[in-house]
Design a protein around this motif. Structure first.
Motif, PDB file in Angstrom:
ATOM      1  N   GLY A  97      23.152  23.631  20.226  1.00  0.00           N
ATOM      2  CA  GLY A  97      23.397  22.375  20.604  1.00  0.00           C
ATOM      3  C   GLY A  97      23.913  22.315  21.886  1.00  0.00           C
ATOM      4  N   SER A  98      24.796  21.049  22.195  1.00  0.00           N
ATOM      5  CA  SER A  98      25.148  21.079  23.466  1.00  0.00           C
ATOM      6  C   SER A  98      26.391  21.612  23.913  1.00  0.00           C
ATOM      7  CB  SER A  98      25.611  19.268  23.723  1.00  0.00           C
ATOM      8  OG  SER A  98      24.411  18.718  23.737  1.00  0.00           O
ATOM      9  N   THR A  99      26.695  22.511  23.184  1.00  0.00           N
ATOM     10  CA  THR A  99      27.766  23.413  23.465  1.00  0.00           C
ATOM     11  C   THR A  99      27.350  24.468  24.589  1.00  0.00           C
ATOM     12  OG1 THR A  99      27.312  25.186  21.758  1.00  0.00           O
ATOM     13  CG2 THR A  99      28.810  23.611  21.192  1.00  0.00           C
ATOM     14  N   PHE A 100      25.922  24.636  24.695  1.00  0.00           N
ATOM     15  CA  PHE A 100      25.259  25.661  25.632  1.00  0.00           C
ATOM     16  C   PHE A 100      25.356  24.815  27.064  1.00  0.00           C
ATOM     17  CE2 PHE A 100      22.275  29.080  24.252  1.00  0.00           C
ATOM     18  CZ  PHE A 100      23.216  29.394  23.125  1.00  0.00           C
ATOM     19  N   LYS A 101      25.876  23.493  27.192  1.00  0.00           N
ATOM     20  CA  LYS A 101      25.970  22.871  28.646  1.00  0.00           C
ATOM     21  C   LYS A 101      27.054  23.392  29.437  1.00  0.00           C
ATOM     22  CE  LYS A 101      23.898  18.529  27.101  1.00  0.00           C
ATOM     23  NZ  LYS A 101      24.212  17.093  26.326  1.00  0.00           N
ATOM     24  N   MET A 102      27.905  24.326  28.612  1.00  0.00           N
ATOM     25  CA  MET A 102      28.944  24.913  29.343  1.00  0.00           C
ATOM     26  C   MET A 102      28.501  26.081  30.363  1.00  0.00           C
ATOM     27  SD  MET A 102      31.996  25.827  30.287  1.00  0.00           S
ATOM     28  CE  MET A 102      33.147  25.019  29.218  1.00  0.00           C
ATOM     29  N   PHE A 103      27.161  26.599  29.985  1.00  0.00           N
ATOM     30  CA  PHE A 103      26.692  27.855  30.779  1.00  0.00           C
ATOM     31  C   PHE A 103      26.262  27.453  32.161  1.00  0.00           C
ATOM     32  CE2 PHE A 103      26.164  29.249  26.153  1.00  0.00           C
ATOM     33  CZ  PHE A 103      27.693  29.870  26.354  1.00  0.00           C
ATOM     34  N   PRO A 104      25.035  26.373  32.216  1.00  0.00           N
ATOM     35  CA  PRO A 104      24.643  25.981  33.318  1.00  0.00           C
ATOM     36  C   PRO A 104      25.680  25.301  34.307  1.00  0.00           C
ATOM     37  CG  PRO A 104      23.827  24.405  31.684  1.00  0.00           C
ATOM     38  CD  PRO A 104      24.422  25.637  31.183  1.00  0.00           C
ATOM     39  N   MET A 105      26.569  24.583  33.823  1.00  0.00           N
ATOM     40  CA  MET A 105      27.880  24.234  34.414  1.00  0.00           C
ATOM     41  C   MET A 105      28.870  25.204  35.131  1.00  0.00           C
ATOM     42  SD  MET A 105      30.792  21.407  33.134  1.00  0.00           S
ATOM     43  CE  MET A 105      31.588  22.481  32.423  1.00  0.00           C
ATOM     44  N   LEU A 106      29.174  26.104  34.338  1.00  0.00           N
ATOM     45  CA  LEU A 106      29.963  27.284  35.077  1.00  0.00           C
ATOM     46  C   LEU A 106      29.124  28.157  35.911  1.00  0.00           C
ATOM     47  CD1 LEU A 106      32.425  28.723  34.650  1.00  0.00           C
ATOM     48  CD2 LEU A 106      31.448  30.169  32.525  1.00  0.00           C
ATOM     49  N   ALA A 107      27.730  28.113  35.638  1.00  0.00           N
ATOM     50  CA  ALA A 107      26.931  28.728  36.533  1.00  0.00           C
ATOM     51  C   ALA A 107      27.050  28.020  38.103  1.00  0.00           C
ATOM     52  CB  ALA A 107      25.700  29.089  36.338  1.00  0.00           C
ATOM     53  N   ALA A 108      26.871  26.981  37.746  1.00  0.00           N
ATOM     54  CA  ALA A 108      26.998  25.960  39.162  1.00  0.00           C
ATOM     55  C   ALA A 108      28.136  25.952  39.866  1.00  0.00           C
ATOM     56  CB  ALA A 108      26.577  24.367  38.691  1.00  0.00           C
ATOM     57  N   LEU A 109      29.165  26.075  38.992  1.00  0.00           N
ATOM     58  CA  LEU A 109      30.447  25.938  39.656  1.00  0.00           C
ATOM     59  C   LEU A 109      30.672  27.381  40.360  1.00  0.00           C
ATOM     60  CD1 LEU A 109      32.637  24.395  36.810  1.00  0.00           C
ATOM     61  CD2 LEU A 109      32.293  23.446  39.124  1.00  0.00           C
ATOM     62  N   ASN A 110      30.446  28.298  39.852  1.00  0.00           N
ATOM     63  CA  ASN A 110      30.480  29.775  40.338  1.00  0.00           C
ATOM     64  C   ASN A 110      29.458  30.078  41.540  1.00  0.00           C
ATOM     65  OD1 ASN A 110      31.585  32.278  39.722  1.00  0.00           O
ATOM     66  ND2 ASN A 110      29.788  33.357  39.540  1.00  0.00           N
ATOM     67  N   ALA A 111      28.497  29.285  41.615  1.00  0.00           N
ATOM     68  CA  ALA A 111      27.783  29.211  42.637  1.00  0.00           C
ATOM     69  C   ALA A 111      28.229  28.446  43.868  1.00  0.00           C
ATOM     70  CB  ALA A 111      26.039  28.772  42.526  1.00  0.00           C
ATOM     71  N   GLY A 112      29.165  27.715  43.674  1.00  0.00           N
ATOM     72  CA  GLY A 112      29.882  26.953  44.877  1.00  0.00           C
ATOM     73  C   GLY A 112      29.723  25.455  44.603  1.00  0.00           C
ATOM     74  N   MET A 113      29.008  24.717  43.445  1.00  0.00           N
ATOM     75  CA  MET A 113      28.872  23.507  43.382  1.00  0.00           C
ATOM     76  C   MET A 113      30.099  22.935  42.990  1.00  0.00           C
ATOM     77  SD  MET A 113      25.088  23.215  41.838  1.00  0.00           S
ATOM     78  CE  MET A 113      24.962  21.550  42.025  1.00  0.00           C
ATOM     79  N   PRO A 114      30.546  21.647  43.399  1.00  0.00           N
ATOM     80  CA  PRO A 114      31.899  21.115  43.110  1.00  0.00           C
ATOM     81  C   PRO A 114      31.627  20.222  41.794  1.00  0.00           C
ATOM     82  CG  PRO A 114      31.029  19.829  44.727  1.00  0.00           C
ATOM     83  CD  PRO A 114      30.003  20.958  44.772  1.00  0.00           C
ATOM     84  N   LEU A 115      32.912  20.089  41.243  1.00  0.00           N
ATOM     85  CA  LEU A 115      32.799  19.193  40.004  1.00  0.00           C
ATOM     86  C   LEU A 115      32.556  17.795  40.252  1.00  0.00           C
ATOM     87  CD1 LEU A 115      36.635  20.408  38.664  1.00  0.00           C
ATOM     88  CD2 LEU A 115      34.513  20.387  37.307  1.00  0.00           C
ATOM     89  N   SER A 116      32.536  17.430  41.440  1.00  0.00           N
ATOM     90  CA  SER A 116      32.275  16.220  41.740  1.00  0.00           C
ATOM     91  C   SER A 116      30.833  15.954  41.984  1.00  0.00           C
ATOM     92  CB  SER A 116      33.118  15.519  42.917  1.00  0.00           C
ATOM     93  OG  SER A 116      32.573  16.440  44.151  1.00  0.00           O
ATOM     94  N   THR A 117      29.908  16.858  41.883  1.00  0.00           N
ATOM     95  CA  THR A 117      28.261  16.744  42.108  1.00  0.00           C
ATOM     96  C   THR A 117      27.920  15.614  40.966  1.00  0.00           C
ATOM     97  OG1 THR A 117      28.238  19.065  42.401  1.00  0.00           O
ATOM     98  CG2 THR A 117      26.358  18.027  41.588  1.00  0.00           C
ATOM     99  N   ALA A 118      27.223  14.716  41.517  1.00  0.00           N
ATOM    100  CA  ALA A 118      26.968  13.632  40.935  1.00  0.00           C
ATOM    101  C   ALA A 118      25.387  13.337  40.821  1.00  0.00           C
ATOM    102  CB  ALA A 118      27.448  12.128  41.501  1.00  0.00           C
TER     103      ALA A 118
END
Length: 710
Positions: free
Chosen positions: A424-445
């Motif tokens: 389930g949604s525990t996998f949402k961690m992986f695209p979020m972490l990939a986005a952060l590692n690519a330079g996208m900020p936490l405030s991405t809306a």
């Protein structure tokens, strides 16, 4: 005159017999060399020399021991031949003397081959018309046992045991050579560690334990003679299963020989013969199902150890070789399991659902920064006995297939061949972490409607779990509320394959055909549903993946051991690609994402638990807001449920520990857990972390930088 030749012939018979015996004695000493030369093959002589060189250093198979984390408490053993190598100085003189008296009276007089013994056996066998007596010395017997133990192919086993003249010649030749390089004490030590005494007792340590529950150092003359008498025929002289008449007779024969050789006085031997055989039996544990002593639930952890071991190239080319090493290599293995954490896990899983439930509720706890697995628990009894288990409720399994409750040895928690459960949604961690590692900020809306139609994923239109999730979301609020449509848009931005590849770097493996196909390079970019957790995963994988985030992005392979020692007491090692020797039990870690990205992911992951992030806003509510109050210290994590709530998950972590819990029916994936039980994994993780960390100082998460906050 006519009678004289007959009389002369009669007087010549004893002389002829004496001459024959003398010839045999001489021939016996020369036979190994002459016969090998006569057979003529230089290759044969070379092979004998090679084997002799191997036997000079060869050690027999030895039992591997598994210890609790204290390094002292034996939990179980792994063996094909129960044996613990024992130095001769740790053996009672009684057993040394008894084995000589039983098997080779002239052991200290001959040089590996006993000419008198050969002559005696020849005469005895000639008189009986068969094989009534052998001529094998202790040294020759040791050679035979060592050849068998060092055999690596069926052919070598056959060559070591087949009854042929050539084998005997090789055996004698090797015995003569061995005695040039090993002392009598060394040969006796090796013999006593190799001999089979019956009841799976290989070597004198095992025999002492199994028959008398003591060490070889404390064997009495009566006990030593009993054991020495078994070597000739363990089944015929077995004092356990027989009426002990034959065993007593054989023991008394050995005692009589001990007296004749001066090892016992006649009075001591007579007194010993009058004693009954008093056994004190011990059954040594073997494999994971034998774990007991209040630790039976640790069987699942032991099973994980076995599966981990079978995957380590350091122990062999394939699974068969590696397991052979485990059962024959004499290792000392100290588990990484933490008793306090394990007790907490067992208590908090067992309280949620009993062993008789078709729903498996399990938990795995990993240590950030090392990958060491600290606890594994599930509401099942680790047992091979499935007789009372009901039939599986899965129609596809068939009516005769037993379900895995209340008893099972299935690797329900990971580390084996089972694919796991949709996470389930525990996998949402992986695209979020990939986005952060690519330079996208936490405030991405993103504006997150109730339903979102994806142009990237060919018109696929996922929906949120409720209308309360609509509106503009950031990573904090999107993760805290588990907003599907937010994460589809985030995944579109970085590419679904980025999340897939990152999950692989964090230890996830695809086991079903569907998952393998979707994760392939050809299809991963279009795997939009990946972020919703449609793939199977195990709690072992998920706990360790989230542990890497707690460790500032440093992933460590999951490992079940604190130490692995070779039989000689040195650490077991493996060779790296660069030729460097490293300890197998040491953590194997690598930086997967940058530390700031991991810290940012943790900041967002504090939102689902009811904790307060260091930098942003969670948007008012979360999916598991009771966790922070239960744990009583900073905590991050993520809930996960699947369609129709067929399974439910929670993965949570503090700076010290990461835990993943699930509930599902392993026998029938269509048997839905239901929303009413979706809180069970949440409570299991929260309460386990609370209990495991009780009394420890509170540690804080390191906040992310302002740059990644945005």
């Amino acid at each position: 005159m006519s009678n004289r030749p007959l009389a002369s012939a009669g007087r010549a018979v004893p002389l002829l017999r004496a001459g024959l015996i003398a010839g045999i004695v001489v021939a016996a000493a020369l036979y190994p060399l002459v016969a090998v030369t006569g057979i003529g093959a230089k290759a044969t002589a070379h092979a004998v020399e090679q084997k002799t060189n191997i036997l000079k250093t060869a050690l027999p198979a030895e039992t591997s021991y598994v210890y609790a984390p204290d390094g002292k408490t034996v939990l179980t053993m792994f063996y094909e031949e129960y044996r613990q190598y024992t130095k001769i100085e740790n053996m009672s003189p009684n057993i040394q003397q008894a084995i000589v008296a039983a098997e080779d009276n002239r052991f200290y007089q001959h040089h590996g081959v006993d000419p008198k013994g050969v002559a005696r056996a020849f005469v005895s066998n000639a008189r009986s018309g068969g094989v009534s007596q052998g001529a094998s010395t202790l040294t020759m017997q040791y050679v035979r046992m060592a050849l068998r133990d060092s055999a690596t192919t069926p052919r070598e086993v056959q060559e070591a045991t087949q009854q042929t003249s050539l084998r005997k010649v090789k055996e004698m030749r090797m015995a003569l050579d061995i005695e040039k390089h090993l002392s009598k004490d060394q040969i006796l030590e090796r013999y006593l560690n190799s001999a089979y005494f019956g009841h799976r007792a290989y070597g004198i340590y095992a025999a002492s334990q199994i028959f008398f529950s003591k060490t070889p150092a404390t064997l009495t003359p009566v006990e030593a003679a009993t054991l020495a008498g078994l070597v000739k025929s363990p089944s015929e002289y077995d004092p356990i299963t027989s009426d002990q008449k034959d065993a007593t007779g054989r023991r008394n024969y050995v005692l009589a020989n001990m007296a004749r050789l001066g090892y016992l006085s006649p009075d001591a031997a007579a007194a010993a013969k009058g004693q009954p055989i008093r056994l004190k039996l011990t059954t040594p544990p073997n494999d994971c199902a034998a774990i007991d002593g209040g630790h039976r639930s640790w069987g699942f952890y032991c099973d994980y150890l076995k599966n981990w071991w079978s995957a380590q190239p350091a122990f062999g080319e394939n699974r068969l070789e590696r397991m052979d090493k485990l059962r024959r290599g004499g290792y000392r293995i100290v588990l990484a399991l933490d008793p306090k954490t394990q007790a907490a896990a067992e208590k908090n899983v067992g309280a949620k659902d009993n062993t008789g439930s078709p729903f498996a509720n399990g938990i795995v706890v990993a240590e950030p920064g090392t990958g060491r697995i600290k606890a594994m628990a599930v509401n099942r009894t680790y047992s091979l006995d499935l007789a009372d288990n009901p039939n599986s409720s899965n129609p596809e399994a068939g009516p005769k297939v037993k379900a895995n409750y209340p008893n099972t040895v299935a690797p329900l928690l990971g580390g084996g061949s089972l694919p796991g459960y949709q996470a389930g949604s525990t996998f949402k961690m992986f695209p979020m972490l990939a986005a952060l590692n690519a330079g996208m900020p936490l405030s991405t809306a993103y504006d997150s409607p109730y339903t979102y139609k994806s142009a990237v994923y060919d018109g696929w239109a996922p929906s949120n779990a409720s209308g309360a999730m609509t509106g503009r979301q950031t990573m904090w609020s999107g993760f805290g509320k588990s907003v599907n449509t937010y994460f589809i848009q985030l995944e579109e931005k970085i590419g679904a394959d980025a999340g897939v590849r990152l999950a692989e770097q964090l230890g996830l493996r695809w086991r079903t055909d569907v998952d393998k196909e979707q994760a392939s390079p050809a299809k991963a970019k279009k795997w939009g549903a990946f972020t919703l957790g449609v793939s199977d995963a195990t709690p072992l994988e998920m706990a360790n993946a989230y542990a890497a985030i707690a460790a500032d992005g440093r992933y460590c392979e999951a490992i079940p051991v604190n130490a692995i020692m070779n039989r000689d007491g040195t650490p077991a090692t493996y060779s790296t690609a660069g030729g460097v020797q490293r300890e197998i039990a040491k953590p194997r870690c690598r930086q997967v994402v940058n530390a700031d990205a991991a810290r940012a992911a943790t900041d967002a992951a504090r939102c689902p638990t009811g904790d307060t992030p260091a930098k942003g806003s969670c948007g008012g509510w979360s999916t598991a807001d009771s966790v922070r109050g239960t744990v009583g210290r900073p905590v991050a994590g993520k809930t996960g449920t699947t369609d129709s709530t067929r399974s439910a998950w929670f993965v949570g972590y503090t700076p010290e520990l990461a835990a993943a819990s699930f509930i599902a029916d392993p026998d029938n994936p269509f048997n839905a857990v239901g929303d009413g039980q979706s809180q069970i994994p949440v409570n299991a993780v929260a309460q386990t972390l609370r209990d495991a960390l009780k009394g420890q100082p509170t540690r804080q998460f390191t906040p992310p930088s302002d740059q990644i906050v945005g």
